[in-house]
Design a protein around this motif. Structure first.
Motif, mmCIF file in Angstrom:
data_model
loop_
_atom_site.group_PDB
_atom_site.id
_atom_site.type_symbol
_atom_site.label_atom_id
_atom_site.label_comp_id
_atom_site.label_asym_id
_atom_site.label_seq_id
_atom_site.Cartn_x
_atom_site.Cartn_y
_atom_site.Cartn_z
ATOM 1 N N LEU A 585 46.196 9.402 119.131
ATOM 2 C CA LEU A 585 46.869 10.172 120.174
ATOM 3 C C LEU A 585 47.445 9.269 121.259
ATOM 4 O O LEU A 585 48.521 9.540 121.801
ATOM 5 N N VAL A 586 46.742 8.195 121.586
ATOM 6 C CA VAL A 586 47.274 7.229 122.565
ATOM 7 C C VAL A 586 48.560 6.613 122.032
ATOM 8 O O VAL A 586 49.561 6.480 122.748
ATOM 9 N N SER A 587 48.562 6.229 120.746
ATOM 10 C CA SER A 587 49.769 5.658 120.140
ATOM 11 C C SER A 587 50.910 6.659 120.141
ATOM 12 O O SER A 587 52.064 6.298 120.414
ATOM 13 N N ALA A 588 50.588 7.914 119.844
ATOM 14 C CA ALA A 588 51.623 8.947 119.834
ATOM 15 C C ALA A 588 52.223 9.137 121.222
ATOM 16 O O ALA A 588 53.449 9.272 121.369
ATOM 17 N N ARG A 589 51.372 9.146 122.243
ATOM 18 C CA ARG A 589 51.887 9.308 123.607
ATOM 19 C C ARG A 589 52.760 8.130 124.007
ATOM 20 O O ARG A 589 53.821 8.309 124.616
ATOM 21 N N HIS A 590 52.347 6.925 123.676
ATOM 22 C CA HIS A 590 53.173 5.750 123.983
ATOM 23 C C HIS A 590 54.530 5.849 123.299
ATOM 24 O O HIS A 590 55.564 5.499 123.880
ATOM 25 N N LEU A 591 54.523 6.302 122.057
ATOM 26 C CA LEU A 591 55.776 6.426 121.325
ATOM 27 C C LEU A 591 56.678 7.470 121.967
ATOM 28 O O LEU A 591 57.883 7.236 122.148
ATOM 29 N N LEU A 592 56.123 8.595 122.338
ATOM 30 C CA LEU A 592 56.932 9.628 122.984
ATOM 31 C C LEU A 592 57.453 9.166 124.341
ATOM 32 O O LEU A 592 58.595 9.440 124.705
ATOM 33 N N ASP A 593 56.611 8.458 125.084
ATOM 34 C CA ASP A 593 57.036 7.975 126.404
ATOM 35 C C ASP A 593 58.179 6.968 126.286
ATOM 36 O O ASP A 593 58.982 6.827 127.210
ATOM 37 N N ALA A 594 58.230 6.262 125.158
ATOM 38 C CA ALA A 594 59.269 5.242 124.961
ATOM 39 C C ALA A 594 60.593 5.849 124.497
ATOM 40 O O ALA A 594 61.622 5.166 124.503
ATOM 41 N N GLN A 595 60.574 7.106 124.090
ATOM 42 C CA GLN A 595 61.786 7.738 123.583
ATOM 43 C C GLN A 595 62.721 8.113 124.717
ATOM 44 O O GLN A 595 62.308 8.606 125.751
ATOM 45 N N ARG A 596 64.003 7.867 124.466
ATOM 46 C CA ARG A 596 65.008 8.273 125.451
ATOM 47 C C ARG A 596 65.265 9.781 125.386
ATOM 48 O O ARG A 596 65.656 10.399 126.353
ATOM 49 N N SER A 597 65.038 10.343 124.204
ATOM 50 C CA SER A 597 65.275 11.763 124.010
ATOM 51 C C SER A 597 63.964 12.439 123.634
ATOM 52 O O SER A 597 63.200 11.912 122.839
ATOM 53 N N ARG A 598 63.683 13.580 124.245
ATOM 54 C CA ARG A 598 62.444 14.305 123.981
ATOM 55 C C ARG A 598 62.796 15.743 123.609
ATOM 56 O O ARG A 598 63.775 16.313 124.097
ATOM 57 N N ILE A 599 61.974 16.344 122.756
ATOM 58 C CA ILE A 599 62.139 17.751 122.434
ATOM 59 C C ILE A 599 60.808 18.446 122.632
ATOM 60 O O ILE A 599 59.743 17.838 122.493
ATOM 61 N N ASN A 600 60.889 19.729 122.936
ATOM 62 C CA ASN A 600 59.684 20.474 123.305
ATOM 63 C C ASN A 600 58.637 20.491 122.207
ATOM 64 O O ASN A 600 57.439 20.429 122.484
ATOM 65 N N ILE A 601 59.063 20.596 120.955
ATOM 66 C CA ILE A 601 58.096 20.772 119.888
ATOM 67 C C ILE A 601 57.175 19.560 119.761
ATOM 68 O O ILE A 601 55.976 19.702 119.486
ATOM 69 N N THR A 602 57.701 18.347 119.986
ATOM 70 C CA THR A 602 56.836 17.176 119.897
ATOM 71 C C THR A 602 55.921 17.068 121.110
ATOM 72 O O THR A 602 54.743 16.716 120.977
ATOM 73 N N ASP A 603 56.450 17.365 122.282
ATOM 74 C CA ASP A 603 55.608 17.350 123.485
ATOM 75 C C ASP A 603 54.499 18.387 123.377
ATOM 76 O O ASP A 603 53.344 18.138 123.750
ATOM 77 N N MET A 604 54.845 19.559 122.857
ATOM 78 C CA MET A 604 53.858 20.615 122.720
ATOM 79 C C MET A 604 52.792 20.224 121.699
ATOM 80 O O MET A 604 51.600 20.493 121.887
ATOM 81 N N THR A 605 53.211 19.587 120.605
ATOM 82 C CA THR A 605 52.246 19.187 119.567
ATOM 83 C C THR A 605 51.257 18.174 120.118
ATOM 84 O O THR A 605 50.054 18.242 119.826
ATOM 85 N N LEU A 606 51.741 17.239 120.926
ATOM 86 C CA LEU A 606 50.834 16.274 121.536
ATOM 87 C C LEU A 606 49.840 16.987 122.457
ATOM 88 O O LEU A 606 48.628 16.718 122.412
ATOM 89 N N ALA A 607 50.343 17.900 123.286
ATOM 90 C CA ALA A 607 49.453 18.647 124.185
ATOM 91 C C ALA A 607 48.444 19.472 123.378
ATOM 92 O O ALA A 607 47.274 19.597 123.768
ATOM 93 N N HIS A 608 48.879 20.023 122.265
ATOM 94 C CA HIS A 608 48.001 20.793 121.372
ATOM 95 C C HIS A 608 46.835 19.929 120.911
ATOM 96 O O HIS A 608 45.659 20.328 120.984
ATOM 97 N N HIS A 609 47.135 18.723 120.422
ATOM 98 C CA HIS A 609 46.077 17.845 119.912
ATOM 99 C C HIS A 609 45.157 17.363 121.026
ATOM 100 O O HIS A 609 43.947 17.206 120.812
ATOM 101 N N GLU A 610 45.706 17.122 122.193
ATOM 102 C CA GLU A 610 44.867 16.680 123.310
ATOM 103 C C GLU A 610 43.898 17.793 123.738
ATOM 104 O O GLU A 610 42.744 17.516 124.077
ATOM 105 N N ALA A 611 44.362 19.034 123.712
ATOM 106 C CA ALA A 611 43.466 20.151 124.009
ATOM 107 C C ALA A 611 42.400 20.275 122.929
ATOM 108 O O ALA A 611 41.212 20.517 123.215
ATOM 109 N N GLU A 612 42.805 20.080 121.683
ATOM 110 C CA GLU A 612 41.859 20.180 120.577
ATOM 111 C C GLU A 612 40.767 19.120 120.693
ATOM 112 O O GLU A 612 39.593 19.374 120.381
ATOM 113 N N MET A 613 41.137 17.932 121.153
ATOM 114 C CA MET A 613 40.150 16.868 121.320
ATOM 115 C C MET A 613 39.076 17.277 122.324
ATOM 116 O O MET A 613 37.899 16.926 122.165
ATOM 117 N N GLU A 614 39.453 18.011 123.344
ATOM 118 C CA GLU A 614 38.462 18.465 124.331
ATOM 119 C C GLU A 614 37.426 19.376 123.667
ATOM 120 O O GLU A 614 36.210 19.232 123.898
#
Length: 877
Positions: A585-614
């Protein structure tokens, strides 16, 4: 040309340029360069035409330096893929197994994952013998991603590897550490200036000018050591006129070339230079195709005449007769070419493209056709490349209205834009597909993308199941057809046809393998997801290893990196490998943060997994809060997108009734989802929380029966444990036997693939029942040692703390040994023999054990020993 697969490289960039005849030996600089074996980097800086290339090529010839490779850079090498492809091709000449690295780098269109590949290359370069790489014109290196990768390579390269960097500007990367270590040699523009004696030697010895001494000295003085200026002046004629021009600065090279060189040429020579100004390289075949009439003899005479005039024409492959212009002249001629009438430019570009096409350089042909605006020809060439990645960026230059007339090429362009996260272009292409092919199977295979490109984020991805005949009839090449097979596999999984989905994905790998890395990556990822869905988690991880290898070698663009990370983290979560899941998940967040273009579905999926980890870390309140935040941030998303989170909320008894009702309503309307096993299990659980016990139990039973029939291990374990939860909530005593059987079945089928998450999520109601299973399984030999050991791990995961060993005065060391022997089920005589004591002593110890543990039989003693942590839960000691 150097051919690597279907990628044609310019050999002109990989050849060590031959120094011109009668070159000047620059002794002072040669003496500095002789310490190159002690340097990590030798950086030679000087303006255009200061002789950097000649300095290095003549130094190499004079010294006979071994193990040297060369790359001449230009503006086409400013991206990670092109730069490292050329560098690796050059280094290949120094390595016995260099082809392996070429095969890896060939598929690398982006920077996201280049460092692991460079690490492999650095490790391979570590050897006893010194090796040298010359990078000419590194001032073209401006791309930030390229510079980061190059800085990483310099910082990691072994001490036996050395780089010469030739540039018009300051170093493009930070070289401070090398300077502090005394491993940087810097030769600047001032040092590159010819001394007066070297300038005169260049004019007289190299250029063989015959003017008077005064004329030569005057020109030499005016040039102030600029060897390019001397060469330009010599190409122009009467020497006394040029000192003032050379001192003018600014655009003097262009002024000089225009007024004093080009204008002095014969018309046919000027025409040849201008009309070849659009070419990256040229040879006799290309020029004969470009000009009519033009013969091989005409070509040889023209090149010889221009070289005698000291024009900047470089022959870097004498055997093949391939030439290119020096950068100064190339830039100038490119500008002159643009001044030609548009029709003439287009005709020349098209003839050049056809010549490149005929000689097999399809990528250069594509470039020329696109520059000419002949997009029909460009599409023809791209079609012939069979879906290879080298064509994709050119496809994006073709007007979409025209491109959409070829569904195969348009689909490839769509994949390219998905990879670069250019959602605007994806949306345009999607709407174009809808308009052109809306009522056909062609558009049906694009429907999956609607959830990603639509401005309505609530749309769920929809995969339409096609028959083999429908797929065969699609007008697609192997790459797109393989991707259709991958999509079809997803649709088969939605229809619970798991074996067919697996076969379909393997067919995609067979069709598209070794053509385009995207196909391999997507197919392996989908195969991993099929295995995850059916509980074959070990096989899933093997597939993700294949995906990771592709990421390591091709970087795949950001979109595909997140696809890999989000898939892999799900498997680690199911196995409760939470440390690994967090790293992903840390690697995924770094990759998303490095992207110039973002879309909601990927941001939401990351948030989904972070909630699941809790939830999986036992932080139910934090997990519930993150779910609430996620729903507030993405209110238009369908709740089916977060079904796993809703399941975890339900297991924690934290799901709001309104949210449960919304899910049930949306599931009823989603025909592609409502029959899927996990969705039905969640539906059953929510119905149970609403008091519909009989309906919940029936649906859970149906999924359990289905999972057994179709060998879906994951859903079998989940459904079995859910049924236990339902039965225990009603009357655990009345269903005790069935509960024990269901738990034993769940442990059995979870063991091999370590399916642990379902046990943990329902740990509260399951823990006492699992403890009963452990005691019964150990005492009645109903479970294997491996199952008992796994059950012990499940108990620990669910929070069971094994009681501490009794104090020595409670049970002596010898009594512990006897108890361990009792667990083996052997007689007192056998225990005596094993412990080298008498049977009477054994009997005394056994009676003492009975008294201390409060039991009256050997079996009860063993069970009490396991319960109190004196014995392990398995059969052996």
């Amino acid at each position: 040309m150097n051919t690597l697969g279907n990628t044609v490289l310019l050999s002109t960039k990989l050849k060590i340029p031959a120094p011109r005849k009668n070159y000047v030996v620059r002794k002072a600089l040669f003496d500095e360069l002789r310490c190159c074996a002690d340097m990590g980097v030798v950086f030679v800086r000087g303006g255009a035409g200061t002789g950097k290339t000649t300095l290095l090529s003549s130094f190499l010839r004079e010294t006979g330096l071994r193990n040297v490779c060369w790359v001449s850079l230009d503006t086409s090498n400013t991206n990670v893929y092109s730069f490292w492809l050329y560098v690796t091709t050059a280094i290949n000449t120094l390595l016995s197994d260099g082809e392996d690295y070429l095969a890896l780098i060939r598929s690398n269109p982006n920077a996201a994952q280049i460092e692991p590949l460079l690490t492999l290359l650095v490790n391979r370069l570590t050897q006893a013998e010194d090796c040298y790489l010359v990078l000419d014109d590194v001032h073209h290196m401006r791309d930030e991603a390229l510079l980061r990768s190059f800085e990483f390579f310099i910082g990691a390269m072994p001490p036996n590897f050395h780089i010469f960097m030739l540039s018009r500007e300051d170093p493009p990367v930070y070289l401070g550490p090398l300077a502090m270590a005394g491993r940087l040699l810097l030769i600047d523009g001032r040092q590159m200036q010819l001394t007066p004696s070297e300038g005169m030697a260049f004019l007289q010895q190299t250029l063989q000018l015959t003017g008077s001494k005064e004329e030569l000295e005057s020109l030499n003085d005016y040039a102030e050591g600029w060897v390019g200026g001397l060469q330009l002046a010599a190409a122009a004629g009467p020497l006394q006129r040029y000192g003032k021009l050379l001192r003018a600065g600014g655009g003097i090279a262009a002024q000089y070339l225009t007024h004093e060189v080009i204008e002095a040429l014969a018309p046919e020579q000027k025409a040849f230079l201008t009309q070849t100004g659009c070419l990256s390289y040229f040879d006799v075949d290309i020029c004969c195709a470009l000009f009519d009439p033009f013969t091989p003899a005409d070509f040889e005479n023209m090149v010889a005449t221009l070289m005698r005039k000291n024009l900047f024409i470089v022959c870097v492959d004498e055997a093949a007769g391939v030439y290119r212009y020096h950068n100064i002249l190339q830039d100038y001629l490119a500008q002159q070419f643009k001044r030609l009438p548009t029709a003439e430019q287009r005709a020349l570009l098209c003839r050049a493209a056809l010549a490149f096409e005929q000689c097999g350089d399809n990528e250069e042909a594509l470039q020329q056709y696109c520059a000419a605006g002949d997009y029909t020809a460009a599409m023809r060439v791209a079609q012939g490349m069979g879906g290879r990645i080298e064509a994709w960026s050119y496809l994006d230059q073709i007007p979409y209205d025209l491109l959409l007339q070829n569904a195969d090429l348009a689909a490839q362009c769509f994949l390219f834009n998905m990879g670069t996260l250019n959602i605007k272009n994806c949306r345009t292409l999607f709407e174009g597909f809808k308009q052109h092919y809306g009522d056909s199977d062609i558009f049906s295979v694009m429907r999956f993308a609607e959830g990603y490109v639509s401005k309505n984020n609530g749309i769920l991805p929809e995969y339409n199941l096609l028959t083999a005949r429908q797929i065969s009839a699609l007008p697609f090449g192997p790459v797109v057809k393989a991707m259709v097979l991958v999509e079809n596999a997803i649709a088969l999984v939605e229809n619970m046809r798991y074996e067919e989905a697996e076969t379909c994905t393997k067919d995609a790998l067979s069709i598209g393998s070794n053509i385009n890395v995207f196909v391999d990556f997507f197919a392996y990822n989908e195969l991993a997801q099929i295995y995850e869905e059916t509980g074959r988690l070990n096989d899933s991880l093997v597939c993700y290893q294949q995906s990771r290898a592709l990421l390591n070698t091709s970087s795949l663009m950001s979109w595909y990196g997140t696809n890999y990370y989000f898939g892999l983290v799900g498997v680690y979560m199911r196995q409760m490998q939470l440390n690994k899941a967090n790293e992903i998940l840390v690697s995924a967040r770094h990759l998303l943060d490095a992207q110039r273009s973002r879309i909601n579905i990927t941001d939401m999926t990351l948030a989904h997994h972070e909630a699941e980890m809790e939830f999986l870390q036992g932080n139910d309140a934090a997990g519930a809060a993150l779910v609430e935040t996620l729903l507030a941030k993405y209110p238009s998303f369908n709740t089916l997108n977060i079904a796993r989170l809703l399941h975890e909320l339900a297991c924690a008894n934290r799901i709001p009734p309104a949210l449960a009702d919304k899910f049930l309503t949306e599931l009823a309307a989603a025909k592609h989802y409502r029959q899927q096993p996990f969705m039905r299990l969640l539906r059953a659980r929510l119905l149970f929380t609403q008091g519909a016990f009989a309906q919940a139990l029936q649906e859970t039973d149906e999924i359990l029966t289905f999972s057994r029939l179709h060998a879906n291990l994951l859903r079998l374990v989940e459904a079995g444990l859910q049924k236990v939860v339902l039965l225990a909530a009603q009357d655990s005593a009345a269903h005790a036997r069935e509960i024990q059987n269901l738990l034993r079945e769940a442990v059995h089928y979870a063991l091999q693939n370590r399916i642990l998450m379902p046990f943990y999520l329902d740990r509260r109601p399951l823990l006492p029942l699992l403890l009963q299973l452990a005691r019964a399984g150990a005492s009645k030999n109903e479970m294997t040692p491996a199952e008992l050991e796994f059950l012990s791990e499940i108990l620990a995961l669910c929070g069971y703390v094994t009681p501490a060993l009794q104090a020595p005065d409670e049970l002596s060391a010898r009594e512990l040994q006897v108890l361990q022997q009792l667990a083996l089920g052997i007689t007192n005589r056998e225990i005596a023999a094993n412990l080298c004591i008498s049977p009477a002593t054994v009997k005394t110890h056994v009676l003492s054990i009975f008294g201390k543990l409060g039991v009256s039989s050997r079996m009860m003693a063993v069970e009490a020993g396991r319960t109190n942590g004196l014995l392990p839960l398995n059969h052996t000691t």
